[in-house]
Design a protein around this motif. Structure first.
Motif, PDB file in Angstrom:
ATOM      1  N   LEU A   1     -22.081  -6.192 -21.238  1.00 41.04           N
ATOM      2  CA  LEU A   1     -21.556  -5.435 -20.097  1.00 41.04           C
ATOM      3  C   LEU A   1     -20.592  -6.267 -19.241  1.00 41.04           C
ATOM      4  O   LEU A   1     -20.151  -5.806 -18.199  1.00 41.04           O
ATOM      5  N   GLU A   2     -20.318  -7.500 -19.673  1.00 37.88           N
ATOM      6  CA  GLU A   2     -19.325  -8.392 -19.039  1.00 37.88           C
ATOM      7  C   GLU A   2     -19.741  -8.850 -17.649  1.00 37.88           C
ATOM      8  O   GLU A   2     -18.904  -9.160 -16.807  1.00 37.88           O
ATOM      9  N   PHE A   3     -21.072  -8.935 -17.432  1.00 35.61           N
ATOM     10  CA  PHE A   3     -21.548  -9.470 -16.158  1.00 35.61           C
ATOM     11  C   PHE A   3     -21.191 -10.939 -16.027  1.00 35.61           C
ATOM     12  O   PHE A   3     -20.935 -11.436 -14.912  1.00 35.61           O
ATOM     13  N   ASP A   4     -21.161 -11.673 -17.167  1.00 38.06           N
ATOM     14  CA  ASP A   4     -20.830 -13.093 -17.116  1.00 38.06           C
ATOM     15  C   ASP A   4     -19.414 -13.315 -16.594  1.00 38.06           C
ATOM     16  O   ASP A   4     -19.136 -14.298 -15.892  1.00 38.06           O
ATOM     17  N   LYS A   5     -18.484 -12.390 -16.883  1.00 38.31           N
ATOM     18  CA  LYS A   5     -17.110 -12.520 -16.379  1.00 38.31           C
ATOM     19  C   LYS A   5     -17.066 -12.296 -14.863  1.00 38.31           C
ATOM     20  O   LYS A   5     -16.330 -12.983 -14.148  1.00 38.31           O
ATOM     21  N   ILE A   6     -17.845 -11.322 -14.401  1.00 40.58           N
ATOM     22  CA  ILE A   6     -17.927 -11.089 -12.957  1.00 40.58           C
ATOM     23  C   ILE A   6     -18.483 -12.330 -12.255  1.00 40.58           C
ATOM     24  O   ILE A   6     -17.979 -12.771 -11.209  1.00 40.58           O
ATOM     25  N   ARG A   7     -19.507 -12.922 -12.859  1.00 42.24           N
ATOM     26  CA  ARG A   7     -20.120 -14.125 -12.280  1.00 42.24           C
ATOM     27  C   ARG A   7     -19.114 -15.267 -12.195  1.00 42.24           C
ATOM     28  O   ARG A   7     -19.074 -15.998 -11.200  1.00 42.24           O
ATOM     29  N   ASP A   8     -18.280 -15.422 -13.226  1.00 46.28           N
ATOM     30  CA  ASP A   8     -17.260 -16.477 -13.210  1.00 46.28           C
ATOM     31  C   ASP A   8     -16.232 -16.233 -12.101  1.00 46.28           C
ATOM     32  O   ASP A   8     -15.764 -17.178 -11.452  1.00 46.28           O
ATOM     33  N   ILE A   9     -15.867 -14.964 -11.878  1.00 47.79           N
ATOM     34  CA  ILE A   9     -14.906 -14.659 -10.811  1.00 47.79           C
ATOM     35  C   ILE A   9     -15.502 -14.966  -9.445  1.00 47.79           C
ATOM     36  O   ILE A   9     -14.850 -15.568  -8.584  1.00 47.79           O
ATOM     37  N   VAL A  10     -16.754 -14.577  -9.233  1.00 50.02           N
ATOM     38  CA  VAL A  10     -17.407 -14.834  -7.942  1.00 50.02           C
ATOM     39  C   VAL A  10     -17.515 -16.338  -7.693  1.00 50.02           C
ATOM     40  O   VAL A  10     -17.364 -16.802  -6.556  1.00 50.02           O
ATOM     41  N   ALA A  11     -17.747 -17.117  -8.766  1.00 51.08           N
ATOM     42  CA  ALA A  11     -17.887 -18.576  -8.609  1.00 51.08           C
ATOM     43  C   ALA A  11     -16.628 -19.213  -8.051  1.00 51.08           C
ATOM     44  O   ALA A  11     -16.686 -20.248  -7.385  1.00 51.08           O
ATOM     45  N   THR A  12     -15.469 -18.601  -8.298  1.00 54.75           N
ATOM     46  CA  THR A  12     -14.216 -19.168  -7.777  1.00 54.75           C
ATOM     47  C   THR A  12     -14.148 -19.101  -6.257  1.00 54.75           C
ATOM     48  O   THR A  12     -13.332 -19.800  -5.655  1.00 54.75           O
ATOM     49  N   TYR A  13     -14.968 -18.264  -5.637  1.00 58.43           N
ATOM     50  CA  TYR A  13     -14.972 -18.148  -4.179  1.00 58.43           C
ATOM     51  C   TYR A  13     -15.956 -19.125  -3.525  1.00 58.43           C
ATOM     52  O   TYR A  13     -16.026 -19.186  -2.304  1.00 58.43           O
ATOM     53  N   CYS A  14     -16.718 -19.882  -4.339  1.00 58.67           N
ATOM     54  CA  CYS A  14     -17.623 -20.890  -3.782  1.00 58.67           C
ATOM     55  C   CYS A  14     -16.806 -22.071  -3.265  1.00 58.67           C
ATOM     56  O   CYS A  14     -15.783 -22.432  -3.851  1.00 58.67           O
ATOM     57  N   THR A  15     -17.264 -22.687  -2.194  1.00 59.66           N
ATOM     58  CA  THR A  15     -16.541 -23.824  -1.609  1.00 59.66           C
ATOM     59  C   THR A  15     -17.188 -25.164  -1.945  1.00 59.66           C
ATOM     60  O   THR A  15     -16.613 -26.195  -1.637  1.00 59.66           O
TER      61      THR A  15
END
Length: 784
Positions: free
Chosen positions: A9-23
């Motif tokens: 379901l491509e949840f792993d891709k969503i998780r990778d995108i969200v990780a880019t917003y971590c500081t």
């Protein structure tokens, strides 16, 4: 949730995108472990945390999260007795400092902003306070990770000696570089360092002239880096001091590492909480950037996605669909041609569910709702396995068999092209049987198929609905809009006709499809036509409703303007009438004055009561302003002389001086005395008990307190004593503003008076007098 489903379901891709917003690196590390949870209360908490993050970003724009490092390895090494480097200690101090700044930020948001952030406040409270360790590290190590001289007295002494010794060596070597033969014997007139020792670059043919030790040679062999005999001993001393410096630094780092060891557990907790906050804010930033919203969640298997789109598609290209099922309808079967958007629709539902259960906002409008499932299963895409020698059909069936073993009534099942890859009749029969199996358990199911036999599946089974993706015959392309309640139909004949296939070929083909197939297609076409007409009618009705609402608002505005204008006209008319009567009253007073004078001078028989009656008649002509009838609250006890009352009609406080009749009183308001009816008086309790003697004197005093106090010529102490007594008298007389005249002079009396006023509890404010009030020689005081 199974990892294979998250990948499907491509949840792993969503998780990778969200990780880019971590500081922080800690946040990114924790984000790799983010998975959906199935506990309902936990999902609610995760979504509330994200919503708080969205609120904070909305009102503040950003959150200070800089300077955070994953210091868990440092804390662990210190915990087992290791010595941390200066750089590792600096990272530890910076992380503690970041937590302190974040704690202060959360407190300021809670105090200053009109938002509720209970989860952030709870995390703030769980942050360990390690300010002492931060200051101890910062006192010994600077921002570049270097141990500073002030870290210890010994280190300061060693470095001071080292600088002196290095200066002596440089001075001696610079004597060589400035000598008469320097240009002849030296390759360059500089002092440099080789092997931590000061040397000079000497041409090889003059090596014997300087003596000493050769530490290096240029690549050409023409230059030798020589330590002359004259500085060998001094360089040895420098080396010895550097060894002492190193030992002292090691000792300092050892002491600081022991202090880190003592709070290692708190440091682990600190990093955990900071990483959690970083992840929450990353989810919030992702939601803002991708126009996502916080969904409502339920535990009943109900899903309603309002204008939902696939989050991995560009916002300006993705087609939004409203999808609702899970109550009366628990199974949706989507039919229609390939490349129509069926698979994207399935993934949108599955992915939105997983995102919500991981605490992520979803790409849908406000008001969307998702269910919390114990498990989500998906069979999507080409599952052909060359390694296992399995066909597409076999791979799908292996996956479906595994799903049928594990699912229950609290599962969401997603099947793409159910039963495909084999004989159409057998595949359709298998698809119907599998759907019956899962639908009968109460699980929520979404499936796609292109088998025509399944188009009638939803008509004879309760709780099942047909759906299709719209196809535009005019453009020969799908619109990707989901149509729930309408089964898909084949558009092969229409497409072929638009592409130029001869009509007789199409007619012959239709004969081979059979009567039943034609009737089904006609029924579907009729349904689609009715749906299109219904949508047009709905759009017209909506437009008419908007026009009606706009007209209503316009009429309400006009009515309000009319009422306002009418009120202004009435007020203007009253003003004009009042002016006319006032003018008449002035004239009549003049006439009456003349009559009195005439009576006194010539003895005319004009009686005084006749003059009074004439004046009353004239006053009765004036229009009266409409005032709301003022009704005082029922007194808690009968009014008595000396009571403090509120005069409702004027909004002022006063004191009862004398009762003149059953319902009338003489009331003193400030410096005024007025006769008022008891109906407009309201008893008020005094703010504090007053001395009986003082109260009696107040009740008996007339207004002998002036509105100004003149202190000019007074001694400093006497002036302050008089000021104190005067303010007490003014407060007892209910004065709201008084003036104190202190003159300009040297300014000492003015400063003393204003210092006293600043501390007085009943002084609301004070200012210098205006130009007409005495300027800087007067202080005007406002009392409360």
């Amino acid at each position: 949730m199974e990892n294979r489903v998250l990948k499907t379901l491509e949840f792993d891709k969503i998780r990778d995108i969200v990780a880019t917003y971590c500081t922080s690196s800690a946040g990114r590390t924790y984000m790799e472990k983010l998975v959906p949870v199935s506990d309902f209360q936990e999902v609610v908490r995760l979504l509330e945390e994200t919503d708080e993050g969205l609120a904070i970003l909305r009102v503040r724009g950003n959150v200070p999260m800089g300077g955070i490092s994953d210091i868990r390895p440092h804390a662990k090494r210190a915990q087992i007795g290791g010595v941390l480097s200066a750089y590792e200690l600096m990272e530890t101090a910076n992380t503690i400092r970041a937590s302190r700044i974040l704690r202060q930020f959360i407190e300021s948001v809670d105090a200053d902003e009109d938002i509720e952030i209970p989860h952030f406040l709870a995390k703030k409270e769980s942050l360990p306070i390690l300010t002492v360790l931060e200051h101890e590290i910062n006192a010994a190590i600077d921002d570049n990770g270097r141990v500073v001289d002030s870290a210890s007295g010994t280190l300061r002494s060693i470095r001071q000696s080292l600088r002196i010794q290095e200066g002596r060596v440089r001075e001696k070597l610079e004597g060589y570089t400035r000598g008469r033969n320097a240009a002849k014997m030296l390759s360059d007139s500089i002092v440099t360092i080789r092997n931590d020792r000061f040397v000079i670059p000497v041409k090889s043919e003059y090596r014997s002239h300087f003596g000493g030790v050769i530490h290096d040679m240029s690549s050409s062999g023409q230059t030798l880096f020589i330590e002359p005999d004259a500085v060998v001993q001094a360089n040895n001393e420098i080396r010895n001091l550097k060894m002492k410096e190193k030992d002292e630094i090691e000792k300092i780092l050892q002491e600081l590492s022991v202090k880190v060891q003592a709070v290692a557990h708190d440091l682990f907790v600190l990093v955990d909480v900071l990483a959690e906050i970083d992840i929450i804010l990353a989810k919030s930033k992702f939601g803002t950037a991708h126009k996502c919203t916080k969904p409502e969640v339920n535990n009943e298997g109900y899903i309603r996605l309002a204008k939902a789109r696939h989050p991995l598609l560009p916002i300006d290209q993705a087609v939004a669909n409203t999808i609702e099922f899970g109550k009366e309808i628990t199974t949706i079967v989507i039919t229609g041609p390939n490349t129509g958007g069926k698979t994207v629709t399935l993934k949108t539902v599955g992915l939105c569910t997983l995102m919500a259960q991981a605490g992520l906002p979803i790409p849908a409008l406000d008001g969307s709702e998702v269910a919390v499932f114990d498990s989500v299963y998906a069979d999507i895409g080409d599952e052909q396995s060359i390694e296992q020698s399995l066909s597409t059909f076999s791979s799908h069936m292996v996956n479906i068999v595994d799903i049928l073993k594990k699912f229950d009534s609290r599962s969401l099942l997603i099947f793409d092209e159910l039963g495909s890859g084999t004989d159409p009749q057998e595949g359709a029969a298998l698809a119907i049987s599998i759907l019956d199996e899962v639908h009968g358990t109460g699980a929520r199911v979404m499936a796609t198929t292109h088998y025509p036999e399944l188009k009638a599946y939803g008509y004879n089974r309760p709780g099942v609905a047909n759906a299709s993706v719209e196809f535009d015959i005019d453009t020969l392309s799908p619109t990707y809009r989901l149509l729930i309640g309408v089964p898909g139909r084949s558009n092969a004949f229409e497409i072929s006709r638009r592409l130029g296939l001869h009509e007789h070929v199409i007619k012959r083909a239709k004969k081979f499809t059979g009567t039943d197939r034609g009737e089904v297609d006609s029924m579907i076409a009729s349904l689609e036509s009715s749906r299109v007409q219904s949508e047009k009618d709905a759009e017209k009705t909506h437009a008419l409703l908007i026009d009606t609402e706009n007209l209503k608002r316009e009429l309400e505005t006009k009515l309000a303007e009319f009422e306002e204008m009418k009120e202004k006209l009435v007020d203007n008319a009253k003003e004009k009438a009042k002016k006319i009567v006032d003018d008449a009253r002035v004239e009549s007073e003049a006439v009456i004055s003349d009559l009195r004078a005439l009576r006194l001078n010539v003895g005319a028989s004009v009686k005084e009561h006749e003059l009074i009656e004439a004046r009353k008649r004239l006053e009765g002509v004036a229009p009266k302003d409409k005032k709301k009838k003022v009704i005082a609250k029922a007194a808690s006890r009968p009014l008595e002389v000396g009571d403090e009352v509120k005069v409702i009609s004027y909004g002022q406080k006063g004191t009862l001086i004398e009762k003149v009749s059953a319902k009338e009183w003489i009331v003193q308001i400030g410096i005024l005395k007025m006769k008022l009816d008891e109906s407009v008086l309201e008893y008020t309790k005094p703010e504090k008990m007053k001395d009986p003697v003082v109260s009696a004197s107040v009740r008996g005093r007339d207004s002998h307190v002036k509105l100004e106090l003149d202190l000019r010529g007074e001694r400093y102490e006497d002036a302050l004593h008089r000021t104190e007594k005067y303010l007490d008298d003014a407060l007892l007389s209910n004065y709201h503003q008084v003036s104190i005249i202190h003159g300009k002079g040297t300014g000492a009396l003015r400063q003393g008076v204003q210092t006293y006023l600043k501390k007085h509890p009943r002084v609301k404010s004070y200012r210098y007098g205006e130009a007409g009030e005495g300027g800087h020689g007067v202080t005007v005081v406002e009392l409360k």
